[in-house]
Design an enzyme around this catalytic site. Structure first.
Site, PDB file in Angstrom:
ATOM      1  N   ASP A  35      54.312  32.948 -20.216  1.00 41.51           N
ATOM      2  CA  ASP A  35      55.085  33.297 -19.018  1.00 41.51           C
ATOM      3  C   ASP A  35      54.084  33.682 -17.940  1.00 41.51           C
ATOM      4  O   ASP A  35      52.888  33.392 -18.071  1.00 41.51           O
ATOM      5  CB  ASP A  35      56.120  34.399 -19.354  1.00 41.51           C
ATOM      6  CG  ASP A  35      55.473  35.752 -19.620  1.00 41.51           C
ATOM      7  OD1 ASP A  35      56.191  36.684 -20.017  1.00 41.51           O
ATOM      8  OD2 ASP A  35      54.242  35.873 -19.451  1.00 41.51           O
ATOM      9  N   ARG A  81      54.002  36.950 -16.055  1.00 42.44           N
ATOM     10  CA  ARG A  81      53.624  38.340 -15.776  1.00 42.44           C
ATOM     11  C   ARG A  81      53.495  39.232 -17.016  1.00 42.44           C
ATOM     12  O   ARG A  81      53.235  40.413 -16.873  1.00 42.44           O
ATOM     13  CB  ARG A  81      54.650  38.953 -14.788  1.00 42.44           C
ATOM     14  CG  ARG A  81      54.595  38.256 -13.434  1.00 42.44           C
ATOM     15  CD  ARG A  81      55.669  38.743 -12.461  1.00 42.44           C
ATOM     16  NE  ARG A  81      55.533  38.022 -11.183  1.00 42.44           N
ATOM     17  CZ  ARG A  81      56.003  36.788 -10.979  1.00 42.44           C
ATOM     18  NH1 ARG A  81      56.648  36.150 -11.952  1.00 42.44           N
ATOM     19  NH2 ARG A  81      55.840  36.167  -9.818  1.00 42.44           N
ATOM     20  N   ASN A 110      62.378  27.812 -14.485  1.00 40.22           N
ATOM     21  CA  ASN A 110      61.329  27.165 -15.269  1.00 40.22           C
ATOM     22  C   ASN A 110      61.106  25.719 -14.817  1.00 40.22           C
ATOM     23  O   ASN A 110      62.025  25.052 -14.360  1.00 40.22           O
ATOM     24  CB  ASN A 110      61.675  27.214 -16.759  1.00 40.22           C
ATOM     25  CG  ASN A 110      61.753  28.652 -17.258  1.00 40.22           C
ATOM     26  OD1 ASN A 110      61.238  29.560 -16.605  1.00 40.22           O
ATOM     27  ND2 ASN A 110      62.423  28.863 -18.380  1.00 40.22           N
ATOM     28  N   ASP A 125      59.475  23.599 -17.001  1.00 39.33           N
ATOM     29  CA  ASP A 125      59.099  22.881 -18.227  1.00 39.33           C
ATOM     30  C   ASP A 125      60.169  21.894 -18.698  1.00 39.33           C
ATOM     31  O   ASP A 125      59.972  21.182 -19.671  1.00 39.33           O
ATOM     32  CB  ASP A 125      58.770  23.900 -19.347  1.00 39.33           C
ATOM     33  CG  ASP A 125      59.911  24.899 -19.587  1.00 39.33           C
ATOM     34  OD1 ASP A 125      59.611  26.080 -19.849  1.00 39.33           O
ATOM     35  OD2 ASP A 125      61.093  24.511 -19.488  1.00 39.33           O
TER      36      ASP A 125
HETATM   37  N1  APR Z   1      61.737  37.336 -25.302  1.00 43.01           N
HETATM   38  C1  APR Z   1      62.310  38.093 -24.331  1.00 43.01           C
HETATM   39  N2  APR Z   1      61.725  38.328 -23.130  1.00 43.01           N
HETATM   40  C2  APR Z   1      60.504  37.787 -22.928  1.00 43.01           C
HETATM   41  C3  APR Z   1      59.845  36.983 -23.881  1.00 43.01           C
HETATM   42  C4  APR Z   1      60.519  36.772 -25.117  1.00 43.01           C
HETATM   43  N3  APR Z   1      59.979  36.026 -26.092  1.00 43.01           N
HETATM   44  N4  APR Z   1      58.629  36.607 -23.369  1.00 43.01           N
HETATM   45  C5  APR Z   1      58.559  37.136 -22.125  1.00 43.01           C
HETATM   46  N5  APR Z   1      59.675  37.855 -21.864  1.00 43.01           N
HETATM   47  C6  APR Z   1      60.037  38.540 -20.624  1.00 43.01           C
HETATM   48  C7  APR Z   1      58.933  39.333 -19.980  1.00 43.01           C
HETATM   49  O1  APR Z   1      58.962  40.677 -20.457  1.00 43.01           O
HETATM   50  C8  APR Z   1      59.323  39.270 -18.506  1.00 43.01           C
HETATM   51  O2  APR Z   1      60.280  40.272 -18.187  1.00 43.01           O
HETATM   52  O3  APR Z   1      60.355  37.513 -19.713  1.00 43.01           O
HETATM   53  C9  APR Z   1      60.007  37.915 -18.395  1.00 43.01           C
HETATM   54  C10 APR Z   1      59.089  36.848 -17.806  1.00 43.01           C
HETATM   55  O4  APR Z   1      58.847  37.213 -16.462  1.00 43.01           O
HETATM   56  P1  APR Z   1      57.802  36.351 -15.599  1.00 43.01           P
HETATM   57  O5  APR Z   1      56.572  36.119 -16.388  1.00 43.01           O
HETATM   58  O6  APR Z   1      57.716  37.026 -14.256  1.00 43.01           O
HETATM   59  O7  APR Z   1      58.510  34.929 -15.437  1.00 43.01           O
HETATM   60  P2  APR Z   1      59.676  34.563 -14.427  1.00 43.01           P
HETATM   61  O8  APR Z   1      60.641  35.701 -14.274  1.00 43.01           O
HETATM   62  O9  APR Z   1      60.226  33.267 -14.868  1.00 43.01           O
HETATM   63  O10 APR Z   1      58.862  34.358 -13.036  1.00 43.01           O
HETATM   64  C11 APR Z   1      59.614  33.975 -11.929  1.00 43.01           C
HETATM   65  O11 APR Z   1      57.585  33.677 -10.656  1.00 43.01           O
HETATM   66  O12 APR Z   1      55.456  32.837 -10.494  1.00 43.01           O
HETATM   67  C12 APR Z   1      56.764  32.618 -10.161  1.00 43.01           C
HETATM   68  O13 APR Z   1      57.741  30.549  -9.752  1.00 43.01           O
HETATM   69  C13 APR Z   1      57.247  31.344 -10.784  1.00 43.01           C
HETATM   70  O14 APR Z   1      59.418  30.825 -11.664  1.00 43.01           O
HETATM   71  C14 APR Z   1      58.377  31.780 -11.687  1.00 43.01           C
HETATM   72  C15 APR Z   1      58.811  33.087 -11.049  1.00 43.01           C
END
Ligand code: APR
Length: 280
Positions: A46, A48, A119, A121
């Site tokens: 992911d 962050r 996403n 993907d």
């Molecule tokens: N199960 C549950 N939660 C999870 C898991 C998992 N296996 N893995 C990660 N997470 C949670 C993390 O704790 C976090 O709260 O999912 C969230 C992922 O957050 P981000 O990494 O910020 O991803 P996202 O919310 O999709 O980011 C939004 O930011 O960089 C831009 O355009 C990009 O679409 C993306 C947007």
């Protein structure tokens, strides 16, 4: 029984209450909102998460700041970091997770009104969620075009460039601009489909938020568009956004694959879900 409290709130603070609401056929128009957290168990990092997130691991690309890799003005001056990342993230190498299959199952049961995903993907699509039910709010690798003259660029050519980590340029000689997959970069407009469908959460009778930090607007405002009194379920490692602020919110904090299995089991759908996933 406290007359003032709507019957739904009495049952629903728990997952079982929510499953009862679904089993009783009260959820017919479900909107789902997803982020990178639903694809981490497929092997796609992911953004962050502190140590495993993409933004914590881009040091090798020596960016001025992590999100520059998806910033349109930075891309114009240096497309190399993005194409290095695209080489690693390009769709086709990953298998949908059981969470992607859960969304497909909702649609198979005629309950999915719309999926809003951040996403790129395409795993929801690969899990069998139909195109007309998906809003790819941050675009996807599905198409690519010149960032200057918008001329489309052939799929087979971009795939070859990404595999070879080469930079693709516009085929119009008079242009020669950089080519970029139609992923929404910081500084770019979201697709028209996002704005055309942004009113749907207000029509939903159940909202399910999966695997997102809800940090990027305008996507992050979607759960707030659900009407008061409509149950909102968050399945995520951490509490995010406004989820938990309403009496009808249900928080299932933890791994999303575990969470969807718990919900499917409570709805009597677990065998069906596992069978679907086994076919992926
Ligand atoms: N199960 C549950 N939660 C999870 C898991 C998992 N296996 N893995 C990660 N997470 C949670 C993390 O704790 C976090 O709260 O999912 C969230 C992922 O957050 P981000 O990494 O910020 O991803 P996202 O919310 O999709 O980011 C939004 O930011 O960089 C831009 O355009 C990009 O679409 C993306 C947007």
């Amino acid at each position: 029984v406290d007359e003032a409290t709507p019957p739904w709130t009495l049952q629903s603070r728990t997952l079982e209450g929510l499953a009862g609401y679904i089993r009783d056929g009260k959820a017919k128009r479900v909107v789902v909102m997803t982020g990178a957290g639903i694809s981490t168990s497929a092997g796609i990092p992911d953004f962050r998460s502190p140590t495993t997130g993409l933004y914590a691991n881009l040091a090798r690309l020596n960016l001025p700041y992590a999100e520059a890799v998806f910033d349109i003005s930075y891309f114009r001056q240096n497309p190399r970091p993005f194409y290095t990342l695209a080489h690693e993230l390009y769709p086709g190498k990953y298998r949908p997770t059981i969470t992607h299959c859960f969304i497909r199952l909702l649609n198979d049961k005629g309950l999915l009104l719309k999926l809003f995903t951040q996403n790129i993907d395409c795993l929801e699509r690969e899990a069998g969620v139909p195109d007309d039910k998906i809003v790819e709010a941050h675009g996807s690798f599905a198409r690519q075009s010149c960032i200057e003259c918008k001329t489309l660029y052939p799929d087979d050519l971009i795939r070859k460039h990404i595999e070879e980590m080469a930079i693709p340029f516009c085929q119009r000689k008079s242009c020669g601009g950089l080519v970029k997959p139609e992923i929404v970069f910081f500084g770019e407009q979201l697709p028209a489909a996002f704005f055309a469908n942004r009113g749907l959460p207000a029509e939903a009778d159940l909202c399910i938020v999966l695997g997102t930090s809800l940090t990027v607007q305008p996507f992050a405002s979607l759960p707030g568009f659900c009407e008061e009194g409509v149950p909102r379920l968050l399945i995520n490692q951490e509490q995010v956004g406004s989820l938990g602020s309403r009496p009808d919110d249900v928080l299932l904090l933890g791994d999303c694959d575990d969470g969807v299995r718990k919900l499917a089991k409570a709805c009597g759908w677990l065998e069906e879900l596992e069978a679907l996933w086994a076919k992926m």
